[in-house]
Design a protein around this motif. Structure first.
Motif, PDB file in Angstrom:
ATOM      1  N   VAL A 106      -2.769   8.537 -31.396  1.00  0.00           N
ATOM      2  CA  VAL A 106      -2.884   7.191 -30.820  1.00  0.00           C
ATOM      3  C   VAL A 106      -3.404   7.349 -29.405  1.00  0.00           C
ATOM      4  CG1 VAL A 106      -1.671   5.110 -30.091  1.00  0.00           C
ATOM      5  CG2 VAL A 106      -1.015   6.249 -32.220  1.00  0.00           C
ATOM      6  N   ILE A 107      -4.599   6.815 -29.156  1.00  0.00           N
ATOM      7  CA  ILE A 107      -5.205   6.859 -27.830  1.00  0.00           C
ATOM      8  C   ILE A 107      -5.211   5.436 -27.285  1.00  0.00           C
ATOM      9  CG2 ILE A 107      -7.270   7.402 -26.489  1.00  0.00           C
ATOM     10  CD1 ILE A 107      -7.983   9.466 -28.637  1.00  0.00           C
ATOM     11  N   PRO A 108      -4.501   5.163 -26.191  1.00  0.00           N
ATOM     12  CA  PRO A 108      -4.414   3.789 -25.690  1.00  0.00           C
ATOM     13  C   PRO A 108      -5.752   3.274 -25.191  1.00  0.00           C
ATOM     14  CG  PRO A 108      -3.421   5.315 -24.135  1.00  0.00           C
ATOM     15  CD  PRO A 108      -3.738   6.110 -25.355  1.00  0.00           C
ATOM     16  N   ASP A 109      -5.957   2.000 -25.348  1.00  0.00           N
ATOM     17  CA  ASP A 109      -7.161   1.329 -24.851  1.00  0.00           C
ATOM     18  C   ASP A 109      -6.887   0.891 -23.420  1.00  0.00           C
ATOM     19  OD1 ASP A 109      -9.581   0.066 -24.597  1.00  0.00           O
ATOM     20  OD2 ASP A 109      -8.997  -1.719 -25.741  1.00  0.00           O
ATOM     21  N   LEU A 110      -7.463   1.587 -22.468  1.00  0.00           N
ATOM     22  CA  LEU A 110      -7.174   1.337 -21.063  1.00  0.00           C
ATOM     23  C   LEU A 110      -8.355   0.659 -20.379  1.00  0.00           C
ATOM     24  CD1 LEU A 110      -5.578   4.802 -20.252  1.00  0.00           C
ATOM     25  CD2 LEU A 110      -4.376   2.654 -20.732  1.00  0.00           C
ATOM     26  N   ALA A 111      -8.044  -0.263 -19.479  1.00  0.00           N
ATOM     27  CA  ALA A 111      -9.091  -0.961 -18.739  1.00  0.00           C
ATOM     28  C   ALA A 111      -9.793   0.002 -17.791  1.00  0.00           C
ATOM     29  CB  ALA A 111      -8.492  -2.120 -17.953  1.00  0.00           C
ATOM     30  N   PRO A 112     -11.119  -0.049 -17.714  1.00  0.00           N
ATOM     31  CA  PRO A 112     -11.834   0.852 -16.804  1.00  0.00           C
ATOM     32  C   PRO A 112     -11.524   0.580 -15.335  1.00  0.00           C
ATOM     33  CG  PRO A 112     -13.333  -0.764 -17.763  1.00  0.00           C
ATOM     34  CD  PRO A 112     -12.043  -0.910 -18.485  1.00  0.00           C
ATOM     35  N   THR A 113     -11.190  -0.673 -15.014  1.00  0.00           N
ATOM     36  CA  THR A 113     -10.790  -1.026 -13.651  1.00  0.00           C
ATOM     37  C   THR A 113      -9.738  -2.130 -13.722  1.00  0.00           C
ATOM     38  OG1 THR A 113     -12.479  -2.755 -13.394  1.00  0.00           O
ATOM     39  CG2 THR A 113     -13.086  -0.536 -12.696  1.00  0.00           C
ATOM     40  N   VAL A 114      -8.948  -2.239 -12.676  1.00  0.00           N
ATOM     41  CA  VAL A 114      -8.060  -3.385 -12.510  1.00  0.00           C
ATOM     42  C   VAL A 114      -8.918  -4.536 -11.994  1.00  0.00           C
ATOM     43  CG1 VAL A 114      -6.065  -4.305 -11.273  1.00  0.00           C
ATOM     44  CG2 VAL A 114      -6.080  -1.911 -12.029  1.00  0.00           C
ATOM     45  N   ALA A 115      -8.870  -5.669 -12.668  1.00  0.00           N
ATOM     46  CA  ALA A 115      -9.670  -6.827 -12.250  1.00  0.00           C
ATOM     47  C   ALA A 115      -9.190  -7.331 -10.897  1.00  0.00           C
ATOM     48  CB  ALA A 115      -9.567  -7.935 -13.291  1.00  0.00           C
ATOM     49  N   ALA A 116     -10.121  -7.797 -10.075  1.00  0.00           N
ATOM     50  CA  ALA A 116      -9.777  -8.256  -8.727  1.00  0.00           C
ATOM     51  C   ALA A 116      -8.724  -9.353  -8.765  1.00  0.00           C
ATOM     52  CB  ALA A 116     -11.029  -8.732  -8.002  1.00  0.00           C
ATOM     53  N   GLU A 117      -8.785 -10.227  -9.783  1.00  0.00           N
ATOM     54  CA  GLU A 117      -7.814 -11.323  -9.862  1.00  0.00           C
ATOM     55  C   GLU A 117      -6.422 -10.847 -10.245  1.00  0.00           C
ATOM     56  OE1 GLU A 117     -10.467 -11.534 -13.623  1.00  0.00           O
ATOM     57  OE2 GLU A 117     -10.712 -11.201 -11.457  1.00  0.00           O
ATOM     58  N   GLU A 118      -6.287  -9.597 -10.664  1.00  0.00           N
ATOM     59  CA  GLU A 118      -4.981  -9.041 -11.009  1.00  0.00           C
ATOM     60  C   GLU A 118      -4.345  -8.271  -9.850  1.00  0.00           C
ATOM     61  OE1 GLU A 118      -5.512  -6.687 -14.499  1.00  0.00           O
ATOM     62  OE2 GLU A 118      -5.878  -8.404 -15.796  1.00  0.00           O
ATOM     63  N   LEU A 119      -5.042  -8.178  -8.737  1.00  0.00           N
ATOM     64  CA  LEU A 119      -4.488  -7.488  -7.575  1.00  0.00           C
ATOM     65  C   LEU A 119      -3.400  -8.337  -6.944  1.00  0.00           C
ATOM     66  CD1 LEU A 119      -7.801  -6.230  -5.923  1.00  0.00           C
ATOM     67  CD2 LEU A 119      -6.309  -4.984  -7.498  1.00  0.00           C
ATOM     68  N   VAL A 120      -2.332  -7.677  -6.497  1.00  0.00           N
ATOM     69  CA  VAL A 120      -1.212  -8.379  -5.872  1.00  0.00           C
ATOM     70  C   VAL A 120      -1.400  -8.366  -4.354  1.00  0.00           C
ATOM     71  CG1 VAL A 120       1.279  -8.384  -5.489  1.00  0.00           C
ATOM     72  CG2 VAL A 120       0.365  -7.829  -7.751  1.00  0.00           C
ATOM     73  N   VAL A 121      -1.447  -9.570  -3.765  1.00  0.00           N
ATOM     74  CA  VAL A 121      -1.464  -9.700  -2.313  1.00  0.00           C
ATOM     75  C   VAL A 121      -0.025  -9.904  -1.863  1.00  0.00           C
ATOM     76  CG1 VAL A 121      -2.281 -11.061  -0.357  1.00  0.00           C
ATOM     77  CG2 VAL A 121      -3.782 -10.684  -2.326  1.00  0.00           C
ATOM     78  N   PRO A 122       0.528  -9.012  -1.036  1.00  0.00           N
ATOM     79  CA  PRO A 122       1.937  -9.145  -0.641  1.00  0.00           C
ATOM     80  C   PRO A 122       2.242 -10.506  -0.041  1.00  0.00           C
ATOM     81  CG  PRO A 122       1.095  -7.005   0.015  1.00  0.00           C
ATOM     82  CD  PRO A 122      -0.084  -7.793  -0.473  1.00  0.00           C
ATOM     83  N   GLU A 123       3.423 -10.997  -0.349  1.00  0.00           N
ATOM     84  CA  GLU A 123       3.852 -12.303   0.149  1.00  0.00           C
ATOM     85  C   GLU A 123       3.825 -12.314   1.677  1.00  0.00           C
ATOM     86  OE1 GLU A 123       7.730 -15.305  -0.166  1.00  0.00           O
ATOM     87  OE2 GLU A 123       7.659 -13.438  -1.324  1.00  0.00           O
TER      88      GLU A 123
END
Length: 341
Positions: A160-177
């Motif tokens: 089983v080889i996981p399907d991994l995203a090539p990059t983290v999408a910019a909209e998924e980045l967490v901006v600290p509160e």
């Protein structure tokens, strides 16, 4: 019955299992001081409570890579104690700043398995999450390692080889509160360059170099409670050398990147990473970066996607004509940073 832990071998992993790693770690100001002594780290947000307060935070958080190394170190006895090589990273996101006094622990889920054709080892994929004392996740990433088999006759698991995203999408980045760069002091930060001043495809030679000493890399690895034998035991390799922890090279390269990227204050994500060639004491590490992408993620806050390369050789040299990494290249890291737009 032996009471010591020999570590897990490839046939000991089960797809879908969750491993709760031992020894939570309370991180304190001592970690910051020692980290800044080990690496030429000068990013203002992690150096000054006053600067961090002006940026809307409750004080200076601990460096993102302190958090990464601490969470990673917890996993070593269960994931990579018997590893042949740490092969890569993906889908890494920093989810919440960590401050002095927080307590970190780690859990890993086995998400992929593949036995190698030689039957002597296999690749294990794990998704690791670091939690603080409130059980809030602070970091989550995937890594995969090649692990020896204890018994070569043990049957191979289903691949089983996981399907991994090539990059983290910019909209998924967490901006600290609370983070805001409205009152950002560029003079105190050390450079004037905003994200708008960088162009996609631009390359930056970070100029400086650091020669690694044997004592400092072992001190750093002990700090992260990383127990991998290859970092400490000179008899564990046929060449009698102690392999330098890849995270030590990451931290050196990130610190060196200050010269040219002083306002790349916070690491938001690790998209991919490869430890291209081994690093040993006596090597002089230099670094260069390439701007891969950029996006505005909050008012006045931009994300810059960077390739960070650590090398013993010349800047901007990465691969040979055969497409393989050049022998001087030690690290190829793809990551997102947050900085003034």
């Amino acid at each position: 019955m032996s009471k010591t832990n020999p570590g897990r071998f490839f046939e000991d992993y089960r797809l879908g299992e969750t491993i709760r790693h031992a020894v939570p770690r309370t991180v304190a100001e001592g970690e910051r001081a020692l980290y800044h002594a080990l690496y030429p780290q000068r990013f203002a947000l992690y150096s000054s409570d006053a600067f961090a307060l002006e940026c809307g935070l409750d004080g200076a958080p601990l460096d993102d890579l302190i958090v990464f190394h601490t969470v990673f170190g917890k996993t070593v006895p269960d994931v990579s104690l018997n590893a042949v090589a740490n092969l890569g990273y993906a889908e890494g996101r920093f989810l919440k700043p960590v401050f002095a006094g927080d307590t970190l622990r780690s859990e890993s889920e086995v998400i992929g398995l593949k036995q190698n054709s030689n039957g002597k080892s296999g690749v294990v994929w794990v998704r690791t999450t670091g939690y603080d004392q409130t059980d809030a996740p602070v970091l989550r990433y995937v890594r995969w390692v090649m692990v020896r088999k204890r018994d070569q006759s043990a049957p191979a698991p289903e691949t089983v080889i996981p399907d991994l995203a090539p990059t983290v999408a910019a909209e998924e980045l967490v901006v600290p509160e609370g983070l805001s760069f409205d009152g950002y002091d560029f003079d105190l930060a050390g450079e004037r360059h905003r994200a708008a001043d960088y162009e996609i495809g631009e390359t930056i030679d970070h100029v400086d170099g650091v020669t690694i000493e044997e004592a400092e890399h072992m001190l750093a690895t002990r700090l992260w409670q990383n127990t991998a034998k290859v970092h400490f035991d000179a008899t564990h390799r046929e060449d009698g050398k102690r392999l330098i922890y890849g995270g030590h090279v990451i931290s050196l390269a990130r610190a060196l990147s200050f010269n040219g990227l002083a306002n790349a204050q916070m690491i938001a994500a690790i998209n991919a990473g490869a430890h291209a060639n081994p690093c040993f004491a006596g090597d002089t590490v230099r670094a260069w970066s390439e701007v891969l992408d950029k996006a505005e993620v909050a008012p006045g806050i931009a994300a810059l996607r960077l390739r960070l390369v650590a090398t013993r050789g010349a800047a901007f040299a990465l691969r040979g004509e055969d497409g393989k990494y050049l022998p001087d290249v030690m690290l190829d890291l793809d990551y997102w940073v947050l900085m003034p737009a």
